[in-house]
Design an enzyme around this catalytic site. Structure first.
Site, PDB file in Angstrom:
ATOM      1  N   SER A   1      44.552  54.519  40.256  1.00  0.00           N
ATOM      2  CA  SER A   1      43.785  53.736  39.290  1.00  0.00           C
ATOM      3  C   SER A   1      44.128  54.103  37.842  1.00  0.00           C
ATOM      4  O   SER A   1      45.240  53.901  37.419  1.00  0.00           O
ATOM      5  CB  SER A   1      42.296  53.922  39.578  1.00  0.00           C
ATOM      6  OG  SER A   1      41.554  52.959  38.925  1.00  0.00           O
TER       7      SER A   1
ATOM      8  N   ASP B   1      45.888  49.932  38.520  1.00  0.00           N
ATOM      9  CA  ASP B   1      45.896  48.985  39.638  1.00  0.00           C
ATOM     10  C   ASP B   1      45.210  47.672  39.273  1.00  0.00           C
ATOM     11  O   ASP B   1      44.990  46.821  40.147  1.00  0.00           O
ATOM     12  CB  ASP B   1      45.261  49.605  40.887  1.00  0.00           C
ATOM     13  CG  ASP B   1      43.800  49.939  40.702  1.00  0.00           C
ATOM     14  OD1 ASP B   1      43.416  50.311  39.562  1.00  0.00           O
ATOM     15  OD2 ASP B   1      43.013  49.837  41.657  1.00  0.00           O
TER      16      ASP B   1
ATOM     17  N   ASP C   1      43.963  48.767  33.819  1.00  0.00           N
ATOM     18  CA  ASP C   1      44.289  50.125  34.256  1.00  0.00           C
ATOM     19  C   ASP C   1      45.468  50.069  35.235  1.00  0.00           C
ATOM     20  O   ASP C   1      46.113  49.020  35.354  1.00  0.00           O
ATOM     21  CB  ASP C   1      43.051  50.791  34.884  1.00  0.00           C
ATOM     22  CG  ASP C   1      42.644  50.126  36.182  1.00  0.00           C
ATOM     23  OD1 ASP C   1      42.853  48.897  36.313  1.00  0.00           O
ATOM     24  OD2 ASP C   1      42.121  50.816  37.079  1.00  0.00           O
TER      25      ASP C   1
ATOM     26  N   ASP D   1      42.259  46.651  38.594  1.00  0.00           N
ATOM     27  CA  ASP D   1      40.931  46.176  39.000  1.00  0.00           C
ATOM     28  C   ASP D   1      39.989  46.205  37.794  1.00  0.00           C
ATOM     29  O   ASP D   1      38.870  45.728  37.869  1.00  0.00           O
ATOM     30  CB  ASP D   1      40.367  46.988  40.180  1.00  0.00           C
ATOM     31  CG  ASP D   1      40.235  48.468  39.889  1.00  0.00           C
ATOM     32  OD1 ASP D   1      40.828  48.956  38.906  1.00  0.00           O
ATOM     33  OD2 ASP D   1      39.535  49.152  40.662  1.00  0.00           O
TER      34      ASP D   1
END
Ligand code: MG
Length: 438
Positions: free
Chosen positions: A94, A230, A228, A232
């Site tokens: 992340s 990834d 960020d 999400d």
């Protein structure tokens, strides 16, 4: 064996995130499901190694894998549903720096695994079966990225075109630039080479987005959008080049999207309750808890003050790329963000983190609980997730980070003086708690 934190499994690659661990988790997943799972990864250098180990573990227990390669988390959720896979797995840490990695697992409906499922997987890791030689699973490469982009574009309704700057930090968020171009926006990209190293701190917060802010100002753009590792999560710069505070943006998007009920977390601002006409339900910190509360309560939006938002009518996986498109739609339908944000009531919010080794967190929290009783005047003490102290004119939450060696303090008040006083007292409480534990 306890492996999962508030957001899956995460750690340093040299220390605990090893190919052996990835393979064990793969075997456990293969034992848990029957036929098919999707696997993807973010752009970290350790991603391919871990993904090969994970896939080999899954195959060895007789389950087939669709290898999606480098994709953001939202496309894992999307692909899992489209391919009718039983689970989707992404290898990502992340917003953590490049030396970290981790594994996050999603159900067939795009929601993250709940604690019970995580415990079941942990149990299988201790006791599993491997497939016989005739039934070893296979791997196919497939991509749902084109389909994902088309679907987002179809969902978003714009009457005008906007100048949008996208900063993906050289991670997976470059997909956002395709989405916005196809929506008819004029797109400028920043840090958009996934083959390079991460070019900024990956958390899309004010500190990490100064370059994006400058570019928005210099090019006179309408909005800057950042993600960020990834993707999400989302962070946003308005047309004045100013970072839109997370709590303010969460209130604005909640108000725009929800007609029924909003799910948020114990660390979210009172701004939400004051600004929204719909009820706000608060759950534990972490998108896993938010997704499950949305499902349980059939709420129509859920978001954390970290820029992690879930639009359940779109998917139960947090989706920063869809979120960015939705923010532009909100500007199109309502007003410019720099104007909209003035309508949101102002509170003074402070978020601080103090270093605290993971193994001390539980004891520190206990000590904080007793120190708080001695040192604060309050109306209510809530210990659903961390220690939350509530009074008429302030609240403060002490909570151990689920992913990093920190203790977090979040506090809020309408008065600046009160915030300063509570901040000082709260920091002392955590530091004294830390000192008292050897
Ligand atoms: Mg993330």
């Amino acid at each position: 064996m306890s492996l999962f934190g508030t957001s899956g499994i995460r750690g340093k690659v040299e220390e605990n995130i090893t190919p052996e661990l990835a393979q064990k988790i793969g075997i456990a997943i293969g034992n848990y499901v029957n036929n098919l799972v999707c696997v993807g990864r973010d752009t970290r250098s350790s991603g391919e190694m871990l993904s090969k180990a994970l896939i080999s573990g899954i195959n060895s227990s007789g389950v087939d894998v669709i290898n999606l390669g480098i994709v953001p988390t939202p496309i894992i959720g999307f692909s899992t549903r489209k391919s009718e896979s039983e689970m989707g797995i992404i290898i990502t840490a992340s917003h953590n720096p490049a030396q970290y990695n981790g594994i996050k697992i999603w159900n067939s409906d795009g929601s993250a695994l709940n604690r019970k499922q995580e415990k079941e997987l942990e149990k299988i890791i201790e006791d599993y079966n491997l497939s016989n030689w005739k039934n070893i699973g296979n791997v196919s490469k497939r991509s749902y990225t084109r389909d994902y982009i088309d679907s987002v574009v179809k969902e978003i309704d714009l009457n005008n075109n906007y100048d949008v700057v996208i900063d993906s930090g050289n991670a997976t968020g470059f997909i956002s630039s395709y989405v916005h171009r196809e929506l008819g926006n004029h797109v400028l990209t920043l840090n958009s080479d996934p083959a390079k190293e991460f070019s900024r701190g990956l958390e899309p917060n004010e500190n990490n987005l100064t370059e994006l802010s400058n570019v928005v100002k210099e090019t006179d753009a309408d909005i800057g959008i950042a993600h960020d590792g990834d993707s999400d999560r989302i962070g946003v710069i308005d047309s004045d080049g100013e970072f839109v505070q997370y709590d303010v943006l969460l209130a604005l998007i909640s108000n725009y999207v929800s007609n029924k009920e909003v799910v948020s977390t114990v660390d979210a601002s009172m701004i939400l309750d004051q600004y929204l006409d719909v009820p706000v339900f608060r759950t534990k910190v972490g998108d896993v808890a938010v997704a499950h509360s949305i499902k349980e309560r059939t709420a129509d939006f859920g978001g954390e003050p970290s820029g992690t938002w879930i639009f359940p009518e779109w998917q139960l996986t947090p989706d920063g790329i869809y979120a960015g498109a939705k923010v532009v739609e909100m500007i199109d339908k309502l007003l410019d963000l720099s104007v909209l944000k003035e309508k949101v009531p102002e509170f003074f919010t402070v978020r601080k983190k103090i270093e605290c080794p993971n193994e001390k967190k539980a004891e520190v929290q206990k000590e904080i609980e007793s120190l708080v009783l001695e040192r604060f005047n309050f109306d209510d003490l809530v210990t659903v997730d961390g220690v939350r102290v509530e009074s008429e004119d302030f609240w403060v939450l002490f909570r151990p980070s689920g992913t990093e060696p920190y203790f977090r303090i979040t506090l809020e008040s309408e008065s600046k003086d009160k915030v300063d006083e509570i901040k000082r007292k709260s920091e002392e409480v955590v530091k004294d708690a830390l000192k008292s534990i050897k």
